[in-house]
Write a protein that holds these residues in place. Structure first.
Motif, PDB file in Angstrom:
ATOM      1  N   TYR A  83     -49.779 -38.272 -16.543  1.00  0.00           N
ATOM      2  CA  TYR A  83     -51.174 -38.739 -16.681  1.00  0.00           C
ATOM      3  C   TYR A  83     -51.989 -37.728 -17.488  1.00  0.00           C
ATOM      4  CZ  TYR A  83     -50.382 -42.499 -13.348  1.00  0.00           C
ATOM      5  OH  TYR A  83     -49.920 -43.631 -12.735  1.00  0.00           O
ATOM      6  N   THR A  84     -52.688 -38.236 -18.494  1.00  0.00           N
ATOM      7  CA  THR A  84     -53.412 -37.365 -19.416  1.00  0.00           C
ATOM      8  C   THR A  84     -54.815 -37.897 -19.708  1.00  0.00           C
ATOM      9  OG1 THR A  84     -51.247 -37.080 -20.509  1.00  0.00           O
ATOM     10  CG2 THR A  84     -53.132 -36.172 -21.659  1.00  0.00           C
ATOM     11  N   PHE A  85     -54.957 -39.237 -19.729  1.00  0.00           N
ATOM     12  CA  PHE A  85     -56.181 -39.862 -20.243  1.00  0.00           C
ATOM     13  C   PHE A  85     -57.453 -39.334 -19.568  1.00  0.00           C
ATOM     14  CE2 PHE A  85     -59.533 -43.001 -20.445  1.00  0.00           C
ATOM     15  CZ  PHE A  85     -59.538 -43.340 -21.777  1.00  0.00           C
ATOM     16  N   THR A 113     -51.327 -48.251 -23.999  1.00  0.00           N
ATOM     17  CA  THR A 113     -52.120 -48.725 -22.865  1.00  0.00           C
ATOM     18  C   THR A 113     -52.287 -47.516 -21.957  1.00  0.00           C
ATOM     19  OG1 THR A 113     -50.874 -50.765 -23.078  1.00  0.00           O
ATOM     20  CG2 THR A 113     -52.231 -50.536 -21.097  1.00  0.00           C
ATOM     21  N   PHE A 138     -40.392 -43.650 -22.619  1.00  0.00           N
ATOM     22  CA  PHE A 138     -40.530 -45.016 -22.107  1.00  0.00           C
ATOM     23  C   PHE A 138     -40.732 -46.031 -23.221  1.00  0.00           C
ATOM     24  CE2 PHE A 138     -44.973 -44.570 -23.036  1.00  0.00           C
ATOM     25  CZ  PHE A 138     -45.225 -43.222 -22.784  1.00  0.00           C
ATOM     26  N   GLY A 186     -56.955 -39.230 -32.430  1.00  0.00           N
ATOM     27  CA  GLY A 186     -56.314 -40.104 -31.443  1.00  0.00           C
ATOM     28  C   GLY A 186     -57.179 -40.118 -30.188  1.00  0.00           C
ATOM     29  N   CYS A 187     -56.541 -40.160 -29.043  1.00  0.00           N
ATOM     30  CA  CYS A 187     -57.287 -40.275 -27.795  1.00  0.00           C
ATOM     31  C   CYS A 187     -58.241 -39.095 -27.583  1.00  0.00           C
ATOM     32  CB  CYS A 187     -56.303 -40.372 -26.625  1.00  0.00           C
ATOM     33  SG  CYS A 187     -57.100 -40.564 -25.053  1.00  0.00           S
ATOM     34  N   ALA A 188     -57.731 -37.869 -27.687  1.00  0.00           N
ATOM     35  CA  ALA A 188     -58.564 -36.707 -27.381  1.00  0.00           C
ATOM     36  C   ALA A 188     -59.617 -36.470 -28.471  1.00  0.00           C
ATOM     37  CB  ALA A 188     -57.680 -35.472 -27.215  1.00  0.00           C
ATOM     38  N   GLU A 244     -57.575 -37.555 -39.647  1.00  0.00           N
ATOM     39  CA  GLU A 244     -56.632 -38.490 -39.018  1.00  0.00           C
ATOM     40  C   GLU A 244     -55.824 -39.193 -40.110  1.00  0.00           C
ATOM     41  OE1 GLU A 244     -55.445 -39.408 -35.935  1.00  0.00           O
ATOM     42  OE2 GLU A 244     -54.256 -40.775 -37.150  1.00  0.00           O
ATOM     43  N   PRO A 245     -54.508 -38.999 -40.118  1.00  0.00           N
ATOM     44  CA  PRO A 245     -53.705 -39.586 -41.207  1.00  0.00           C
ATOM     45  C   PRO A 245     -53.474 -41.090 -41.117  1.00  0.00           C
ATOM     46  CG  PRO A 245     -52.313 -38.343 -39.696  1.00  0.00           C
ATOM     47  CD  PRO A 245     -53.719 -38.140 -39.241  1.00  0.00           C
ATOM     48  N   ARG A 246     -53.642 -41.697 -39.942  1.00  0.00           N
ATOM     49  CA  ARG A 246     -53.251 -43.119 -39.863  1.00  0.00           C
ATOM     50  C   ARG A 246     -54.140 -43.976 -40.779  1.00  0.00           C
ATOM     51  NH1 ARG A 246     -53.821 -44.835 -33.681  1.00  0.00           N
ATOM     52  NH2 ARG A 246     -54.079 -42.639 -33.175  1.00  0.00           N
ATOM     53  N   GLY A 291     -56.888 -34.621 -35.731  1.00  0.00           N
ATOM     54  CA  GLY A 291     -56.246 -35.682 -34.954  1.00  0.00           C
ATOM     55  C   GLY A 291     -57.290 -36.597 -34.332  1.00  0.00           C
ATOM     56  N   GLY A 309     -56.457 -32.518 -25.704  1.00  0.00           N
ATOM     57  CA  GLY A 309     -55.436 -33.554 -25.507  1.00  0.00           C
ATOM     58  C   GLY A 309     -54.109 -32.982 -25.040  1.00  0.00           C
ATOM     59  N   THR A 310     -53.035 -33.631 -25.446  1.00  0.00           N
ATOM     60  CA  THR A 310     -51.698 -33.146 -25.073  1.00  0.00           C
ATOM     61  C   THR A 310     -51.531 -31.712 -25.559  1.00  0.00           C
ATOM     62  OG1 THR A 310     -50.860 -35.390 -25.316  1.00  0.00           O
ATOM     63  CG2 THR A 310     -49.222 -33.638 -25.340  1.00  0.00           C
ATOM     64  N   SER A 324     -53.369 -45.966 -18.542  1.00  0.00           N
ATOM     65  CA  SER A 324     -53.677 -46.362 -17.166  1.00  0.00           C
ATOM     66  C   SER A 324     -53.793 -45.128 -16.281  1.00  0.00           C
ATOM     67  CB  SER A 324     -52.583 -47.281 -16.632  1.00  0.00           C
ATOM     68  OG  SER A 324     -52.383 -48.345 -17.525  1.00  0.00           O
ATOM     69  N   VAL A 384     -53.284 -31.777 -32.459  1.00  0.00           N
ATOM     70  CA  VAL A 384     -51.907 -31.982 -32.949  1.00  0.00           C
ATOM     71  C   VAL A 384     -51.026 -30.920 -32.285  1.00  0.00           C
ATOM     72  CG1 VAL A 384     -50.411 -32.075 -34.973  1.00  0.00           C
ATOM     73  CG2 VAL A 384     -52.750 -32.930 -35.114  1.00  0.00           C
TER      74      VAL A 384
HETATM   75  C1  LIG Z   1     -47.236 -45.017 -25.583  1.00  0.00           C
HETATM   76  C2  LIG Z   1     -47.990 -44.050 -24.677  1.00  0.00           C
HETATM   77  C3  LIG Z   1     -48.555 -44.503 -23.496  1.00  0.00           C
HETATM   78  C4  LIG Z   1     -49.253 -43.611 -22.668  1.00  0.00           C
HETATM   79  N1  LIG Z   1     -49.784 -44.077 -21.494  1.00  0.00           N
HETATM   80  C5  LIG Z   1     -50.524 -43.243 -20.734  1.00  0.00           C
HETATM   81  C6  LIG Z   1     -51.141 -43.723 -19.541  1.00  0.00           C
HETATM   82  O1  LIG Z   1     -50.931 -44.874 -19.149  1.00  0.00           O
HETATM   83  N2  LIG Z   1     -51.940 -42.881 -18.831  1.00  0.00           N
HETATM   84  C7  LIG Z   1     -52.172 -41.592 -19.228  1.00  0.00           C
HETATM   85  O2  LIG Z   1     -52.931 -40.866 -18.583  1.00  0.00           O
HETATM   86  N3  LIG Z   1     -51.531 -41.096 -20.328  1.00  0.00           N
HETATM   87  C8  LIG Z   1     -50.741 -41.885 -21.080  1.00  0.00           C
HETATM   88  N4  LIG Z   1     -50.130 -41.384 -22.211  1.00  0.00           N
HETATM   89  C9  LIG Z   1     -50.254 -39.937 -22.483  1.00  0.00           C
HETATM   90  C10 LIG Z   1     -51.545 -39.573 -23.231  1.00  0.00           C
HETATM   91  O3  LIG Z   1     -52.677 -40.092 -22.570  1.00  0.00           O
HETATM   92  C11 LIG Z   1     -51.535 -40.086 -24.649  1.00  0.00           C
HETATM   93  O4  LIG Z   1     -50.432 -39.557 -25.323  1.00  0.00           O
HETATM   94  C12 LIG Z   1     -52.805 -39.732 -25.413  1.00  0.00           C
HETATM   95  O5  LIG Z   1     -52.819 -40.517 -26.569  1.00  0.00           O
HETATM   96  C13 LIG Z   1     -52.878 -38.253 -25.764  1.00  0.00           C
HETATM   97  O6  LIG Z   1     -53.991 -38.043 -26.592  1.00  0.00           O
HETATM   98  P1  LIG Z   1     -53.940 -36.997 -27.786  1.00  0.00           P
HETATM   99  O7  LIG Z   1     -55.227 -37.107 -28.502  1.00  0.00           O
HETATM  100  O8  LIG Z   1     -53.498 -35.689 -27.271  1.00  0.00           O
HETATM  101  O9  LIG Z   1     -52.754 -37.515 -28.734  1.00  0.00           O
HETATM  102  P2  LIG Z   1     -52.803 -38.791 -29.664  1.00  0.00           P
HETATM  103  O10 LIG Z   1     -53.571 -39.875 -29.045  1.00  0.00           O
HETATM  104  O11 LIG Z   1     -51.399 -39.047 -30.057  1.00  0.00           O
HETATM  105  O12 LIG Z   1     -53.625 -38.285 -30.921  1.00  0.00           O
HETATM  106  C14 LIG Z   1     -53.128 -37.334 -31.845  1.00  0.00           C
HETATM  107  C15 LIG Z   1     -53.581 -37.829 -33.226  1.00  0.00           C
HETATM  108  O13 LIG Z   1     -53.213 -36.837 -34.193  1.00  0.00           O
HETATM  109  C16 LIG Z   1     -52.858 -37.519 -35.374  1.00  0.00           C
HETATM  110  N5  LIG Z   1     -52.039 -36.604 -36.181  1.00  0.00           N
HETATM  111  C17 LIG Z   1     -50.692 -36.409 -36.166  1.00  0.00           C
HETATM  112  N6  LIG Z   1     -50.345 -35.463 -37.074  1.00  0.00           N
HETATM  113  C18 LIG Z   1     -51.503 -35.049 -37.644  1.00  0.00           C
HETATM  114  C19 LIG Z   1     -51.794 -34.053 -38.624  1.00  0.00           C
HETATM  115  N7  LIG Z   1     -50.836 -33.306 -39.182  1.00  0.00           N
HETATM  116  N8  LIG Z   1     -53.093 -33.862 -38.984  1.00  0.00           N
HETATM  117  C20 LIG Z   1     -54.073 -34.589 -38.409  1.00  0.00           C
HETATM  118  N9  LIG Z   1     -53.847 -35.542 -37.461  1.00  0.00           N
HETATM  119  C21 LIG Z   1     -52.584 -35.759 -37.077  1.00  0.00           C
HETATM  120  C22 LIG Z   1     -52.090 -38.744 -34.883  1.00  0.00           C
HETATM  121  O14 LIG Z   1     -52.060 -39.761 -35.870  1.00  0.00           O
HETATM  122  C23 LIG Z   1     -52.917 -39.122 -33.654  1.00  0.00           C
HETATM  123  O15 LIG Z   1     -53.895 -40.088 -33.951  1.00  0.00           O
HETATM  124  C24 LIG Z   1     -49.398 -42.235 -23.029  1.00  0.00           C
HETATM  125  C25 LIG Z   1     -48.760 -41.793 -24.191  1.00  0.00           C
HETATM  126  C26 LIG Z   1     -48.057 -42.672 -25.002  1.00  0.00           C
HETATM  127  C27 LIG Z   1     -47.381 -42.123 -26.232  1.00  0.00           C
END
Ligand SMILES: Cc1cc2nc3c(=O)[nH]c(=O)nc-3n(C[C@H](O)[C@H](O)[C@H](O)COP(=O)(O)OP(=O)(O)OC[C@H]3O[C@@H](n4cnc5c(N)ncnc54)[C@H](O)[C@@H]3O)c2cc1C
Length: 355
Positions: A260-262, A47, A143, A12-14, A37-39, A10, A248-249, A49, A129
């Motif tokens: 809040y997660t960022f 965004t 939201f 993404g953010c984390a 990362e599949p995208r 993944g 991450g999540t 915050s 993931v």
């Molecule tokens: C629209 C939105 C706004 C947010 N705003 C805030 C904010 O303002 N403040 C805050 O603190 N938090 C916010 N969050 C919560 C959190 O910060 C985010 O969700 C953050 O992106 C979490 O990071 P992550 O890496 O866990 O997940 P993601 O950023 O979603 O990254 C996971 C990645 O895994 C990839 N993936 C999916 N399936 C697979 C697979 N099978 N194999 C490999 N890769 C895969 C996805 O494409 C993605 O890129 C927000 C969340 C969302 C959805």
């Protein structure tokens, strides 16, 4: 199939935050890393915050920061300052570009679309993931936000609105969130704290239109960007495995009472980086138990008494804003915790302890 020392599932953010932290601290000079990362392309999709209660690597991706905010319930507004901990908004487009540009400089970092393209058997894995079981009892923060541009100057760009509860609650918890980036641009978000199976709340476009045109009384505007999402207000399933850490999540980095997660992701990345050479023996990083306990009670209150939540949030911010911000950002001390707890309706919270 190729083997790597480390795999991040993944990007993404984390996943990207961790890879960036490792790269700038030169942890990947003699080690190989695969990012899955599949995208197909990276573009702005979120965004992020938060109150800046800790340093992070992305000050240059901040779209705007504020030192004042407000919260309101019908007929009452509380204006607050956050001078010590400014509220920052990160543009995910700038974040993705900055990190990917840096990572591409290192020939030991490889990118794949699917985990089946690599051999995971002997690698250490950082997984972002989440494994989320669809359970109708679970609460989510869901939201939809739009960025708008107005024809004339309309917004006060010095103050953002954290929560406006003066809107249709539909026996749930609902508020609008407005981040004015300039006098004529802003992000306006409709936010619900509820169970995801409630599809009656998903008419986001109508809610936003109604809020902009009837509550803000704004007519001449155009929508320039839209984002939609849902943050689980529960911890995803976490199976302990010897050579794997969830991040991450998926790794429990969301503060359940707020979403809040960022910034927690950034702190987790730093922790992993500091302990990288000894990662298999390192203690799991988690949000402090006291916050997990207090958030659990808070969410029980929310579930049982949605109609009381606008008042509860409003009253919470009657404590000093610095204290509330520290509490919501996992940085409060015992006395600050107490001052927040004392602002809560005691009987409602005591009852929630015994549900
Ligand atoms: C629209 C939105 C706004 C947010 N705003 C805030 C904010 O303002 N403040 C805050 O603190 N938090 C916010 N969050 C919560 C959190 O910060 C985010 O969700 C953050 O992106 C979490 O990071 P992550 O890496 O866990 O997940 P993601 O950023 O979603 O990254 C996971 C990645 O895994 C990839 N993936 C999916 N399936 C697979 C697979 N099978 N194999 C490999 N890769 C895969 C996805 O494409 C993605 O890129 C927000 C969340 C969302 C959805």
């Amino acid at each position: 199939m190729k083997e790597f020392d480390y795999i991040i599932i993944g990007g993404g953010c984390a996943g990207l935050s961790l890879a960036y932290e490792l790269e700038i601290n030169e942890k990947l000079k003699d080690k190989t890393l695969a990012i899955i990362e599949p995208r197909l392309e990276y573009k702005k999709d979120k965004t992020w915050s938060f109150w800046k209660v800790a340093t992070h690597n992305f000050d240059d991706c901040v779209k705007k920061s504020w030192k004042n905010f407000s919260i309101n319930i019908p007929n009452q507004t509380n204006y607050l300052e956050c001078i010590n901990y400014p509220y920052q908004s990160i543009d995910s487009g700038l974040f993705y570009e900055k990190i990917n540009t840096k990572l591409k400089e290192n020939k030991n970092i490889f990118f794949f679309k699917d985990v089946n393209e690599v051999n995971t058997k002997n690698s250490f894995i950082f997984n972002s993931v989440p494994s989320i079981k669809q359970d109708y009892r679970n609460l989510w923060q869901h939201f939809c936000g739009v960025e708008i541009e107005t024809q004339n100057n309309f917004f006060d760009e010095e103050i953002f609105n954290l929560m406006d509860f003066d809107c249709d609650q539909r026996e749930s918890v609902h508020f609008f969130y407005t981040l004015p980036y300039s006098k004529n641009t802003a992000l306006i978000e409709t936010t619900w704290l509820s169970k995801m199976n409630d599809s009656s709340q998903k008419d986001y476009d109508l809610q936003i239109k109604d809020y902009i045109e009837n509550s803000l009384k704004l007519k001449n505007y155009k929508i320039t960007y839209k984002e939609e999402g849902a943050i689980p207000l529960f911890y995803p399933t976490y199976e302990k495995e010897k050579n794997k850490i969830n991040i991450g999540t998926a790794g429990g980095m969301t503060r359940l009472s707020t979403g809040y997660t960022f910034l927690n992701i950034q702190e987790h990345s730093k922790y992993i980086c500091e302990n990288f050479e000894n990662i298999t023996q390192t203690k799991k990083y988690k949000i402090d138990n006291k916050y997990q306990f207090l958030d659990e009670i808070f969410l029980r209150v929310l579930e049982k008494n949605p109609e009381k939540m606008p008042d509860i949030f409003f009253k919470m911010f009657k404590a000093s804003p610095k204290t509330v911000i520290k509490f919501l950002s996992n940085k409060s001390n015992f006395f600050e915790d107490l001052s927040i707890i004392f602002k809560m309706p005691k009987l409602t919270f005591i009852k929630a302890l015994f549900y």
